[in-house]
Structures are given as C-alpha cells and as structure tokens.
Design a protein around this motif. Structure first.
Motif, PDB file in Angstrom:
ATOM      1  N   GLU A 161      38.533  43.863  40.359  1.00  0.00           N
ATOM      2  CA  GLU A 161      39.582  44.140  39.383  1.00  0.00           C
ATOM      3  C   GLU A 161      39.288  43.394  38.086  1.00  0.00           C
ATOM      4  O   GLU A 161      38.631  42.345  38.078  1.00  0.00           O
ATOM      5  N   ARG A 204      43.069  38.258  40.304  1.00  0.00           N
ATOM      6  CA  ARG A 204      44.246  37.908  41.096  1.00  0.00           C
ATOM      7  C   ARG A 204      43.859  37.281  42.425  1.00  0.00           C
ATOM      8  O   ARG A 204      44.707  36.738  43.118  1.00  0.00           O
ATOM      9  N   LYS A 205      42.582  37.407  42.775  1.00  0.00           N
ATOM     10  CA  LYS A 205      42.090  36.863  44.031  1.00  0.00           C
ATOM     11  C   LYS A 205      40.814  36.074  43.744  1.00  0.00           C
ATOM     12  O   LYS A 205      40.152  36.288  42.723  1.00  0.00           O
ATOM     13  N   TYR A 243      37.973  36.333  40.714  1.00  0.00           N
ATOM     14  CA  TYR A 243      37.873  35.160  39.840  1.00  0.00           C
ATOM     15  C   TYR A 243      36.422  34.707  39.695  1.00  0.00           C
ATOM     16  O   TYR A 243      36.008  34.220  38.639  1.00  0.00           O
ATOM     17  N   HIS A 296      49.380  37.486  32.227  1.00  0.00           N
ATOM     18  CA  HIS A 296      48.169  36.767  32.617  1.00  0.00           C
ATOM     19  C   HIS A 296      47.718  35.773  31.557  1.00  0.00           C
ATOM     20  O   HIS A 296      46.780  35.016  31.796  1.00  0.00           O
TER      21      HIS A 296
END
Length: 469
Positions: free
Chosen positions: A146, A150-151, A155, A184
């Motif tokens: 993505e 978010r994970k 990252y 974000h």
C-alpha cells in the motif's frame, strides 16, 4: 451297521442346511424407514433438492474477473476491468516470469487497466503510480504494498520526511493538504514542520504541494484616523471628501439606548453606521488641521497598524475604571476594571494586491455614573459589523457616535457669590447643548514583501502625521 449309516446321513443333512443358509442374502438394518419404502424415496428427493440448491447458489455467486494478458513482438498487452490488484499482479508474474511479491494489505483493492505493448516492469510501474501503491525492487524482486504505510510490511518500503514551513503555520499547512492524506500527516510544532511517512515518489509530490502554498502572505498597513467633529455634516464640505458611494451606507448592529433612569444623568444619543467609501483629496490633512485650529475637530487617535492578510488587527483608545470588587465576565474570567472608549478590529484580505476586502468591527462606548443598586458603572455601547471591498489606498469612513449632551456652566463673583441670602445675585449659570460626531477613517495599503511603502509615499505619510500632531 444301521446305526453308523444313520449317523452319516445326519452329517450330510447338516452340511446341506449350512450351505443353503450361506446362499441366502444377508439382511441390512436401516431403522424404522427400512419397513417404509415411501420414506426412502422422500429422503432421496430431499438430497437431490439440496444438491440443486447448492448448484444454484454457486451460479449466483459473481465470478471473479480475470485480467486478459496477450503477448506480441512489441510487448505485453493487458486489459482488466475491476480486477483485484493482487490477482492482476499474480497473473502477470505467472505469465511473464516476473519476480514479484504482493502484500496482503492490497488484496481488497480493485484496478482497471488497459495497456498496450509494454514491458512487464512498465505495467507494474503504471499501475503502482495510478493507484497509489508502493513498489520497491530488492535483489531483482518487485515488492508491492500500500502507498501509505499502515503495517510493518509497507513501512519497510517507505521513507519518512519532515518538511518545515516558512510562511504558513504547520497546523494550517496540514489542513490545506488533500483530505485522504491529512490523517497520515503529523505536525511538529517545535520545528513548525509537517511529517509524513510514505514511498519516495509520494514524498516528492507531498513536498511539491507544500511549497506551492507556503509563500509569504501580503502585509497590509491600516492607516486609522479617529476624529471628533462638532458638526460632521458641515465638516464634509470643508474637507472636500469625494464619496464613491454618494455618502450612503447601511447600518449594522447598532444597539438602542436603554430607557431613561431618573437616578442617572441624561444619556447621550448616537448611532454608529458605515457612511461609505471615499477618496481623500491631497489637501485633506490641511483642511483637517484648519478645523482643529478652529476647535471644530479633535483627533482622538491616529494609529498605523500593519498586519498580515487574513489576520485581525485591533486598537483601543479610552479609559479604564477600576472596581472595588472583581466581577465575572461572560467568558468565565474575572476582571476588576471596565473600559470605555473607541475599539476597532479590522481583518483585511488581498489576493492580487490591488483590491482589499476588510471585515470591520468598530465599538464606541461610554461610562455613566454608578448604579445605586449594584454600585457598578453602566456602559453604553455602540457596535457594528460589516465587510467592505476597496481599492488599495481608498478610505473607508464610518460615521461614529453622534452625541448630544446638555452641559451647564456655573460662574460667580469671588467672595460675594458665597454670601448667604444675597449670594445668588452674584452667581450665574448657563445651559447649552453640545453635539459631537465621532468619525473613523480607515485607509488600507498593501505593503511590499519587506513591509514598506514606496520611499516617497512613506515620507509623505510621515509628514502628514507630524502635521496632524
């Protein structure tokens, strides 16, 4: 002899019986339904119906669309409509031997793609860029995840960047970004910077967007003149004011005076209204100085306030009366004084530097004698709230408080006026009605980036103020 034959015949009979029993079919236990042929039929029909129902449900389920991938000498052509992203990347990798890893974080994302004669790497880059995914190549293996991490898996493919803002507050800069990105973006108040963790291409676009609106706002200088005239209608002719709106303006927010109180002195009458937009002639200051010399005008205040476009500027000139006992205000604070006078709040905006929009909130207030019940002075206030658009250098004129006060002047002959009985013969008093008009002139000027007017105009403005003073 006969006894032995009987024994042999008995053995033969027993063998024949066992053989006959072995040839018979073995019965199978099926419960109570074994005795009911109709129950067996119903069960078979129910099982058949259940199978048909499952087949229909399978038919009703929407078929997952598959991407269409073809090959030619020029390259790969792919056509996909509303296809799951992970399925598209997987099929592309299977048919082109592309080394590719897809994160489960994008398994619910759908894409629509139609590309002709492209290499597999180009197809991956186009899809990633169009749908905001993140793609990194590690050891010849493409890793897709993505776009906003978010994970931990996404990252690892992202970078973090802090971008300081010079002319816009960091919190305001965050609000100017796209809505989907605001959740974000973090704000570093100590460094006045915005922070984002995202892929390098997203961070590059993020920095470009911030630099587009992080530019210095125009500074606006407000030249304010508060003058009290004994007769404003007559003074307009002497000042040679050239009205842009024929001197006609609307009234906003004026409060009615309270009813007369026999225990208090007579109240002043007045109103506060916008008179219009005017062009002040070059000789305006000279005419004003003549009115001051003739005691027909008095300058109450002449401040110059500079502010940034879109920010409030305010000033106050008046008196403060301190109280014996602090009182609670409407905001929950306590105060031990009440002020009265002229208060002005102005909020100017400009875009092109030629026209200025001003939100103006003037307030004129006076204090009366102490109330015999509460022991507090009563405050008579006139407020207005308006918005005006003017050109750079034009003047906004607000006709301020028109007061009518009845004044008494007493005089006496020294010593003789203090004698009992006959002292009244040596005393006199005159009563007259005093009228004054408080007028506020507001002239906004757009300053340069360094906060200055042209040198010649600044010198003229300095000379004007020295003349008024």
């Amino acid at each position: 002899m006969s006894h032995r034959c009987w024994r042999i015949s008995g053995l033969l009979l027993a063998a024949l019986v066992c053989a006959a029993l072995a040839l018979l079919p073995t019965p199978t236990w099926a419960g109570p339904e074994a005795d009911d042929p109709s129950a067996v039929g119903e069960k078979a029909e129910a099982e058949a119906d259940e199978d048909k129902k499952e087949e229909k449900e399978e038919e009703k389920k929407p078929k997952v669309p598959e991407p269409e991938i073809t090959f030619s000498a020029e390259g790969v052509t792919i056509h996909a409509v509303n296809v799951y992203a992970h399925r598209l990347f997987t099929r592309l990798a299977e048919q082109t031997d592309l080394q590719l890893v897809v994160d489960d974080a994008i398994k619910d994302r759908k894409v629509t793609v139609h590309l002709t004669n492209k290499s597999p790497e180009e197809i991956v880059n186009y899809v990633v860029g169009a749908y905001g995914f993140s793609c990194g190549c590690v050891g010849g293996i493409y890793m897709i995840s993505e776009g906003i991490p978010r994970k931990p898996s996404s990252y690892l493919l992202s970078d973090i960047k802090s971008i300081p803002t010079q002319y816009v507050q960091a919190n305001s800069a965050k609000g100017l970004l796209p809505v989907f990105l605001q959740d974000h973006v973090k704000v570093n108040y100590e460094q006045n910077a915005v922070v984002l963790s995202a892929p390098s291409d997203v961070l590059e676009k993020f920095e470009q967007d911030i630099h587009q609106f992080d530019i210095p706002a125009a500074q606006i200088m407000l030249e304010i003149l508060v003058v009290e005239f004994t007769d404003w209608d007559a003074a307009q002719r002497d000042l040679a004011v050239r009205w842009q709106s024929a001197g006609r303006g609307a009234e906003w927010g004026t409060l009615d005076l309270p009813e007369d109180n026999p225990f208090l002195p007579e109240r002043a009458m007045g109103e506060l209204m916008l008179r219009g937009v005017a062009e002040l002639p070059n000789e305006f200051r000279a005419h004003l100085k003549a009115l001051i010399s003739a005691r027909r005008a008095k300058v109450r205040a002449a401040p110059r306030i500079a502010t940034v476009s879109g920010r409030w500027a305010s000033f106050f000139v008046g008196i403060q009366r301190y109280l014996r006992q602090p009182i609670e205000t409407e905001w929950g604070d306590t105060t031990n004084y009440i002020d009265a006078g002229v208060r002005l709040r102005v909020r100017p905006w400009t875009g092109d530097g030629r026209e200025i929009i001003c939100s103006i909130k003037p307030e004129v207030s006076t204090l009366s004698a102490l109330d015999p019940v509460t022991g507090l002075p009563e405050k008579i206030t006139r407020t207005a709230d308006t918005m005006v658009r003017v050109r750079d250098g034009q003047t906004i004129v607000i006709g301020g408080l028109r007061q009518e006060e009845e004044r008494t002047v007493r005089a006496k002959v020294p010593l003789l006026g203090d004698l009992p009985l006959v002292g009244s013969l040596f005393r006199s008093h005159d009563t007259f009605l005093a009228r004054t008009d408080l007028v506020i002139f507001i002239t906004p000027r757009v300053l340069s980036l360094t906060g200055h007017l042209p040198a010649e105009e600044e010198q003229q403005l300095r000379d004007r103020y020295l003349e008024v003073e």
